[in-house]
Each structure stands twice: as structure tokens, then as C-alpha cells.
Design a protein around this motif. Structure first.
Motif, PDB file in Angstrom:
ATOM      1  N   ALA A 178       0.834  -1.209   0.000  1.00  0.00           N
ATOM      2  CA  ALA A 178       0.000   0.000   0.000  1.00  0.00           C
ATOM      3  C   ALA A 178       0.863   1.251   0.000  1.00  0.00           C
ATOM      4  O   ALA A 178       0.593   2.215  -0.722  1.00  0.00           O
ATOM      5  CB  ALA A 178      -0.930  -0.009   1.214  1.00  0.00           C
ATOM      6  N   ARG A 179       1.945   1.244   0.808  1.00  0.00           N
ATOM      7  CA  ARG A 179       2.823   2.417   0.841  1.00  0.00           C
ATOM      8  C   ARG A 179       3.510   2.630  -0.510  1.00  0.00           C
ATOM      9  O   ARG A 179       3.670   3.767  -0.961  1.00  0.00           O
ATOM     10  CB  ARG A 179       3.860   2.286   1.960  1.00  0.00           C
ATOM     11  CG  ARG A 179       3.291   2.396   3.360  1.00  0.00           C
ATOM     12  CD  ARG A 179       4.386   2.708   4.382  1.00  0.00           C
ATOM     13  NE  ARG A 179       5.450   1.717   4.376  1.00  0.00           N
ATOM     14  CZ  ARG A 179       5.443   0.599   5.095  1.00  0.00           C
ATOM     15  NH1 ARG A 179       4.402   0.323   5.886  1.00  0.00           N
ATOM     16  NH2 ARG A 179       6.452  -0.248   5.034  1.00  0.00           N
ATOM     17  N   LEU A 180       3.922   1.544  -1.153  1.00  0.00           N
ATOM     18  CA  LEU A 180       4.534   1.675  -2.478  1.00  0.00           C
ATOM     19  C   LEU A 180       3.541   2.266  -3.474  1.00  0.00           C
ATOM     20  O   LEU A 180       3.903   3.120  -4.295  1.00  0.00           O
ATOM     21  CB  LEU A 180       5.016   0.305  -2.971  1.00  0.00           C
ATOM     22  CG  LEU A 180       6.267  -0.262  -2.288  1.00  0.00           C
ATOM     23  CD1 LEU A 180       6.474  -1.713  -2.696  1.00  0.00           C
ATOM     24  CD2 LEU A 180       7.499   0.574  -2.631  1.00  0.00           C
ATOM     25  N   ALA A 181       2.289   1.837  -3.404  1.00  0.00           N
ATOM     26  CA  ALA A 181       1.271   2.379  -4.304  1.00  0.00           C
ATOM     27  C   ALA A 181       1.031   3.858  -4.031  1.00  0.00           C
ATOM     28  O   ALA A 181       0.851   4.649  -4.962  1.00  0.00           O
ATOM     29  CB  ALA A 181      -0.034   1.592  -4.144  1.00  0.00           C
ATOM     30  N   ILE A 182       1.015   4.244  -2.757  1.00  0.00           N
ATOM     31  CA  ILE A 182       0.834   5.657  -2.406  1.00  0.00           C
ATOM     32  C   ILE A 182       2.003   6.481  -2.943  1.00  0.00           C
ATOM     33  O   ILE A 182       1.824   7.592  -3.450  1.00  0.00           O
ATOM     34  CB  ILE A 182       0.687   5.825  -0.886  1.00  0.00           C
ATOM     35  CG1 ILE A 182      -0.627   5.190  -0.420  1.00  0.00           C
ATOM     36  CG2 ILE A 182       0.737   7.301  -0.477  1.00  0.00           C
ATOM     37  CD1 ILE A 182      -0.743   5.048   1.081  1.00  0.00           C
ATOM     38  N   ALA A 183       3.211   5.932  -2.831  1.00  0.00           N
ATOM     39  CA  ALA A 183       4.393   6.625  -3.350  1.00  0.00           C
ATOM     40  C   ALA A 183       4.268   6.839  -4.859  1.00  0.00           C
ATOM     41  O   ALA A 183       4.562   7.925  -5.383  1.00  0.00           O
ATOM     42  CB  ALA A 183       5.655   5.829  -3.028  1.00  0.00           C
ATOM     43  N   LEU A 184       3.829   5.806  -5.568  1.00  0.00           N
ATOM     44  CA  LEU A 184       3.679   5.921  -7.017  1.00  0.00           C
ATOM     45  C   LEU A 184       2.542   6.866  -7.382  1.00  0.00           C
ATOM     46  O   LEU A 184       2.633   7.616  -8.363  1.00  0.00           O
ATOM     47  CB  LEU A 184       3.433   4.530  -7.618  1.00  0.00           C
ATOM     48  CG  LEU A 184       4.646   3.598  -7.581  1.00  0.00           C
ATOM     49  CD1 LEU A 184       4.223   2.165  -7.873  1.00  0.00           C
ATOM     50  CD2 LEU A 184       5.711   4.052  -8.572  1.00  0.00           C
ATOM     51  N   ALA A 185       1.477   6.863  -6.584  1.00  0.00           N
ATOM     52  CA  ALA A 185       0.370   7.793  -6.834  1.00  0.00           C
ATOM     53  C   ALA A 185       0.845   9.234  -6.677  1.00  0.00           C
ATOM     54  O   ALA A 185       0.491  10.110  -7.475  1.00  0.00           O
ATOM     55  CB  ALA A 185      -0.780   7.503  -5.874  1.00  0.00           C
ATOM     56  N   ALA A 186       1.665   9.482  -5.655  1.00  0.00           N
ATOM     57  CA  ALA A 186       2.208  10.831  -5.462  1.00  0.00           C
ATOM     58  C   ALA A 186       3.080  11.231  -6.641  1.00  0.00           C
ATOM     59  O   ALA A 186       3.037  12.388  -7.106  1.00  0.00           O
ATOM     60  CB  ALA A 186       3.006  10.889  -4.166  1.00  0.00           C
ATOM     61  N   ALA A 187       3.875  10.294  -7.140  1.00  0.00           N
ATOM     62  CA  ALA A 187       4.734  10.591  -8.285  1.00  0.00           C
ATOM     63  C   ALA A 187       3.905  10.851  -9.542  1.00  0.00           C
ATOM     64  O   ALA A 187       4.224  11.742 -10.338  1.00  0.00           O
ATOM     65  CB  ALA A 187       5.700   9.425  -8.521  1.00  0.00           C
TER      66      ALA A 187
END
Length: 395
Positions: A178-187
Motif C-alpha cells: 500500500a505504501r509503495l502504491a501511495i508513493a507511485l500515486a504521489a509521483a
């Protein structure tokens, strides 16, 4: 690409499957509007999932369910503009939607113990494999190498989805995916939002007010995107590392400079543009909050900071794009009427309440529940108001 182009006239099926934004914006909004009340019931103890951690289910379905649908709708609608090729439509588009729906059904069946994670991951990945394959095929066929990084991020998003299943077989951190997905969403917001926000701002200023226009893409923008990606990935892998927090604070500074250079304060008369700036302001707030939570967790909790990025930045930015794109692609006037403004108010109030809930002089559980219902109400209102546009042919 206009829906009245000579190429698109070859498609004569239902309007709903003529462009990807139609089914995916509608289904993504409806899903978000219905899934959040379920989460509120789980959070308050009125509902129990027999075979799943409610937090993992909530995070997964918001990121890979609702957001996954919006990403697919946006990407497959934008690619024809990038390449000049025909859009994915008709049966192939219906098939993609079917794969997405299978993923949502699989998540429910796994959470209720009907199927195991092995079947669940297969059902989940059908959509991401098909979406990534279609996007890469169109980008390569259209010789549009400039946008390959965007499609690569979508593939990375799919890999993050795989990581969410690892705790079912290993000792992996349950929230790493989930954190990786949030990071990619921010990018993605930094990259794509960083294109459309100044572009639409410039268009409106040129028509209504004239110069000065938003600053052109340059070194500050490149630094902001790079720092955001590095800082968010560092936070995703090591959420309590002070050095990751420092990167996030540096990214926040560069993003704030970037936002100021876009002249958003001069667009207050146009809600369709202002909401883009507000969504991007949430990115700055979230980066500051996440950075602070990593460096000084006693000052700010990671949970509140995380929701500044998800409920705030992701929620606001997706609705900003969904409303404007739907109006433009269906031939409606680019005007935010009362219903559209109500959507923006609801998502903003919901995000603000969710982020500030720990410090408000109210019952925390009740405040979180109200925040969720307000936020969900924005997406349900989108489905009700914009649904007729998405199902009907271009005006």
C-alpha cells in the motif's frame, strides 16, 4: 482526440464503451462511494471481515480498486491524444472493465474466506496485466517514447499490488504494498498533475486575464518530481527513517515553489481550475506531514499524514480530473455548476476532517466516520450527476 473524429466513427456500439474514461470513471466513483461506508462500518465495529485485516482490505481497495479504475480511465483516454491512434473501445474496453470487476469480486471473496490468496492474486492481476499491455502496445505503436515513464509507473503500480499479497505467504510488512502504491500515486500526480494544472491555468488566464502565465517546465519542476519520487519511495520502504523524512521535506519545498509559480491565486473565479491547485496543495501538505512524521513521530502521526496524501491529494486530484475530462470529452461546457462545486466541497471537507480528526474536540471514531461519509458522498454525487453524461453520446 475528439469523439467525433473520423476514426472513432467506426465504433457504433454503446457510448459507454466508446472511451475508457466513461466506464472507469463511473465505476471507480461508484465503487469509492460504496466501499468507504463499508469501511466506516468495519472501523466502528458494526461489520466484521472473517478472513481479512480490515485495514489491509480498505487500503487495497482504495488504491487498486477505486484509484486503479481512475488511472485506467485517464491513461487509455490520454494515450490517443499522445499517439494519434484510435482509442481502446468496444469489446476490448468491456473486457478490461470485466477484469477490473473480477479483481473487486476476488477481494471480497478473499476477505470473506471463500477463496484463498492464490486465486485472489490471479483475479487481481488480470486487469493490471491487460492495462499495462494495452498501454505499452499503443505507446510503442504510436512511437510516443516521451510518455513511456508514465506507463512504466503503471506497471510499477501493478507490482505494488503483487506486494500486497506477500504477507499471506511471508513475513513481509502488511502495509508495504500500500505504501509503495501511495508513493507511485504521489509521483503520478507530480508528473501528470504537474502538466495539466499549469496548462489549464494558462488556457484560462489567456482567455480571461492575460499575462503573467504559469512558469514553463524547468529545473525546479524536474527537481520537485525527482525528490518526490525518491522521498516517497524512501518513506514506503523505511517509513520511520529520518533521512526519508528529510527528503520529503525537501520535496515539499520544491513542490511549494512549483505551485506558487503556477499563478493559482489568479484563478479563484474558475472552480474547475482552482480545484487542480487545491489538489496539488494537498501534495505539499502531505509531503510536509509525512516528512514530519518520519523525523518527529511524537509531533505528528503517520496515519494522519498518510491520509493527507490519500484522502486529500489523491481524492481531490482524481475528482478534479474526472469532472473536467468528462465535461470536455462529452461536449459539455467547461463550467462548474452547483453540483460540481458540491462535489469539490464534499471531498475537501471529508479530507480535512480525516486529517485533523486526532486533534478535534470530538469523538475520534465518529469524526472519522463522518469524514468518510462526506468523502464518499463526493464520489456518489459524481456518479449520480455525471453518470448520464458518461452513458450518453457526445452533446
Amino acid at each position: 482526440m475528439s469523439e467525433t473524429s473520423s476514426g472513432l466513427r467506426r465504433y457504433s456500439g454503446p457510448a459507454f464503451f466508446s472511451f475508457a474514461f466513461r466506464p472507469f470513471f463511473f465505476c471507480g466513483a461508484l465503487f469509492a462511494g460504496l466501499a468507504i461506508p463499508v469501511w466506516v462500518a468495519l472501523f466502528t465495529g458494526h461489520l466484521v471481515l472473517p478472513s481479512a485485516d480490515p485495514m489491509r482490505w480498505h487500503a487495497h481497495e482504495m488504491l487498486f480498486g477505486y484509484l486503479g479504475a481512475v488511472i485506467g480511465g485517464f491513461l487509455l483516454t490520454a494515450i490517443p491524444n499522445w499517439t494519434g491512434r484510435l482509442p481502446v473501445s468496444g469489446a476490448p474496453l468491456a473486457g478490461l472493465l470485466g477484469f477490473w470487476l473480477l479483481g473487486r469480486i476476488g477481494a471480497v471473496l478473499q476477505a470473506t474466506g471463500v477463496i484463498g490468496p492464490a486465486v485472489g492474486i490471479v483475479l487481481e492481476l488480470l486487469y493490471w496485466v491487460a492495462l499495462s499491455g494495452a498501454a505499452f502496445r499503443e505507446i510503442i505503436a504510436g512511437n510516443n517514447k516521451r510518455n513511456l515513464p508514465v506507463v512504466a509507473m503503471i506497471t510499477a503500480f501493478a507490482l505494488a499490488d503483487v506486494v500486497t499479497f506477500l504477507p499471506d505467504w511471508t513475513e513481509a510488512d502488511p502495509m508495504l504494498g500500500a505504501r509503495l502504491a501511495i508513493a507511485l500515486a504521489a509521483a503520478l500526480i507530480s508528473l501528470i498533475g504537474g502538466r495539466i494544472t499549469p496548462s489549464f491555468t494558462r488556457n484560462w488566464l489567456a482567455k480571461e486575464k492575460g499575462e503573467p502565465f504559469p512558469a514553463a517546465f524547468g529545473r525546479i519542476d524536474k527537481a520537485a518530481v525527482a525528490l518526490t519520487l525518491l522521498g516517497m519511495l524512501g518513506w514506503a520502504l523505511w517509513p520511520e527513517a529520518p533521512w526519508a523524512g528529510a527528503l520529503l521535506l525537501a520535496a515539499a519545498l520544491m513542490q511549494a515553489i512549483r505551485l506558487v509559480r503556477w499563478q493559482g491565486q489568479r484563478t479563484l473565479q474558475e472552480p474547475l481550475v482552482v480545484i487542480l491547485h487545491l489538489g496539488y496543495l494537498w501534495v505539499v501538505v502531505a509531503l510536509i506531514a509525512l516528512g514530519t512524521s518520519a523525523i518527529a513521530p511524537s509531533v505528528l502521526t503517520g496515519n494522519a499524514a498518510l491520509h493527507a496524501m490519500t484522502a486529500g491529494a489523491v481524492g481531490t486530484m482524481t475528482l478534479a480530473v474526472m469532472t473536467r475530462a468528462t465535461l470536455g470529452h462529452t461536449g459539455r461546457a467547461l463550467v462548474a455548476d452547483l453540483g460540481t462545486r458540491a462535489i469539490y466541497v464534499l471531498v475537501t471537507l471529508g479530507a480535512l476532517l480525516r486529517v485533523t480528526a486526532p486533534w478535534l474536540p470530538t469523538d475520534y471514531g465518529e469524526t472519522v466516520g463522518l469524514a468518510g461519509l462526506l468523502w464518499a458522498g463526493a464520489f456518489l454525487l459524481f456518479a449520480v450527476k455525471y453518470g448520464p453524461y458518461l452513458f450518453s453520446r457526445r452533446s
